[in-house]
Design an enzyme around this catalytic site. Structure first.
Site, PDB file in Angstrom:
ATOM      1  CB  CYS A 190      -0.912   0.019   1.224  1.00 34.56           C
ATOM      2  SG  CYS A 190      -2.179  -1.260   1.214  1.00 34.56           S
ATOM      3  CG  HIS A 191       1.865   2.869   3.044  1.00 35.80           C
ATOM      4  ND1 HIS A 191       1.384   2.041   4.021  1.00 35.80           N
ATOM      5  CD2 HIS A 191       0.982   3.897   2.956  1.00 35.80           C
ATOM      6  CE1 HIS A 191       0.264   2.546   4.525  1.00 35.80           C
ATOM      7  NE2 HIS A 191      -0.004   3.656   3.884  1.00 35.80           N
ATOM      8  NE  ARG A 192       8.191  -0.200   1.920  1.00 37.67           N
ATOM      9  CZ  ARG A 192       9.070   0.745   2.252  1.00 37.67           C
ATOM     10  NH1 ARG A 192      10.036   1.072   1.412  1.00 37.67           N
ATOM     11  NH2 ARG A 192       8.998   1.362   3.420  1.00 37.67           N
ATOM     12  CG  ASN A 233     -10.735  -5.680   4.483  1.00 41.43           C
ATOM     13  OD1 ASN A 233     -10.577  -4.467   4.616  1.00 41.43           O
ATOM     14  ND2 ASN A 233     -11.331  -6.202   3.429  1.00 41.43           N
ATOM     15  CD  GLN A 279       2.627  -5.565   3.327  1.00 43.28           C
ATOM     16  OE1 GLN A 279       3.556  -4.835   3.681  1.00 43.28           O
ATOM     17  NE2 GLN A 279       1.394  -5.105   3.200  1.00 43.28           N
ATOM     18  CB  SER A 303       6.459   0.663   8.149  1.00 46.63           C
ATOM     19  OG  SER A 303       6.918  -0.571   7.660  1.00 46.63           O
ATOM     20  N   GLY A 309     -13.078  -8.871   0.883  1.00 47.90           N
ATOM     21  CA  GLY A 309     -11.781  -9.535   0.945  1.00 47.90           C
ATOM     22  C   GLY A 309     -11.358  -9.827   2.374  1.00 47.90           C
ATOM     23  CD  GLU A 364       4.160  -2.400   8.719  1.00 47.73           C
ATOM     24  OE1 GLU A 364       3.500  -3.425   8.948  1.00 47.73           O
ATOM     25  OE2 GLU A 364       4.719  -2.178   7.640  1.00 47.73           O
TER      26      GLU A 364
END
EC number: 1.2.1.70
Length: 338
Positions: A51-53, A186, A113, A102, A181, A107
């Site tokens: 999501c961020h990289r 989520n 990931q 992060s 999902g 985190e």
């Protein structure tokens, strides 16, 4: 021989730019002929897309101009990528895997990931020894770092930002929440909201799995049902959902929609008046505002990671200098340390 990484994160690029970079990097996976020509016969790559990289870790035995070519391709999109080679590449991935780079320092999701990115790459194509070694050691040192260094629980979390946002928009624990999902993000959001008293939590997943929440089958999913809040976290695009449209999303007044996917599930030129659409840029901005100086308290941990990276880099140099050229490229590593 060159081992390196080129990429961008939430610091260097907004969501729209990261989406464009992700699409460019995915071209290497989609076109094996193109990637082989780009990295050479003995080269390969691993994509780390979160999501961020958006990062591409690469190895090439022959082409020393890969970094400049990658920088040029990404820069042409208006982004300002970073790049590292050799020891600096090791240090960067070790820091990333530990969670110290992060948005929310420390985190734990990033460890999984990185692991999934590595497993996907070695399943899809042959990887050279350099990339096997880099990712195996990053995963090992990231795990060791968490076990040896005491990290305080993050004061700011994505869950807390979501909770505050729901309060801000007048949502209550009686409202009906739909999660698209059964993804990690989520699940974390649902767990946090459940602890706050939210009970009407419903999941819709492509997989037929047993979960501790109410579920709705994909075939029965309708966006016109009275869901007060919808969370998209399934890495699917709008075309994958039957009946998903701006009209169907806006059919419930004051509906709040969180789109955690990057690239986004759908893009809107402007947010409709009747609903609230929030993406990962919104989450990032809220987290950064709350954190203020987000990395001030983590500097003391970085020497630990730098030392681990240097140690493994020296081991890599010794090992790679004794590997015959015919064995530089290998489809299966001898040892997988996770």
């Amino acid at each position: 021989m060159v081992l390196g990484v080129v990429g961008i994160s939430y610091r260097e690029a907004a969501l729209k730019e990261r989406e464009a970079v992700i699409n460019i990097l995915k071209d290497f996976e989609a076109n094996s002929f193109f990637s082989q020509h780009f990295f050479g016969d003995d080269g390969s790559f691993v994509l780390l897309l979160t999501c961020h990289r958006a990062e591409i870790y690469y190895f090439s035995k022959s082409n020393r101009h890969i970094q400049s070519k990658l920088l040029s391709r990404i820069s042409s999109l208006g982004a300002r990528p970073y790049c590292y080679q050799g020891l600096a590449c090791f240090t960067h991935l070790f820091t990333v895997t530990s969670g110290m780079d992060s948005l929310i320092s420390g985190e734990t999701e990033i460890q999984g990931q990185v692991k999934r990115a590595y497993i996907k790459a070695k399943t899809d194509r042959d990887l050279p020894f350099a990339l096997h070694f880099l990712f195996q050691k990053a995963l090992k040192e990231g795990k060791d770092f968490r076990s040896q260094v005491s990290l305080s629980h993050p004061v700011v979390t994505i869950e807390s930002v979501v909770e505050e946002t729901l309060d801000l928009h007048g949502k209550s624990t009686k409202d009906k929440l739909l999660f698209i999902g059964y993804s990690e993000i989520n699940r974390k959001i649902a767990k946090g909201l459940s602890a706050k008293g939210y009970r009407n939590l419903i999941f819709c997943s492509r997989k037929n799995i047993s979960i501790p929440y109410d579920t709705v089958a994909r075939s029965q999913l309708s966006f016109r049902e009275p869901y007060d809040v919808i969370f998209f976290g399934s890495s699917e695009s709008a075309k994958d959902f039957s009946g998903l449209s701006l009209e169907s999303l806006a059919s419930i007044p004051s509906r709040v929609i969180f789109d955690f996917n990057v690239p986004r599930t759908f893009t809107l030129a402007e947010s409709p008046k009747d609903i609230i659409c929030l993406d990962m840029d919104f989450i990032s901005e809220r987290v950064q505002k709350k954190l203020q100086i987000s990395k001030q308290c983590t500097n003391k941990e970085k020497p630990f990671l730098a030392l681990a990276a240097r140690k493994q880099w020296e081991v890599y140099e010794k090992k790679s200098s004794h590997i015959p050229s015919s064995q530089v490229r290998a489809s299966r590593p001898k040892l997988l340390i996770l």
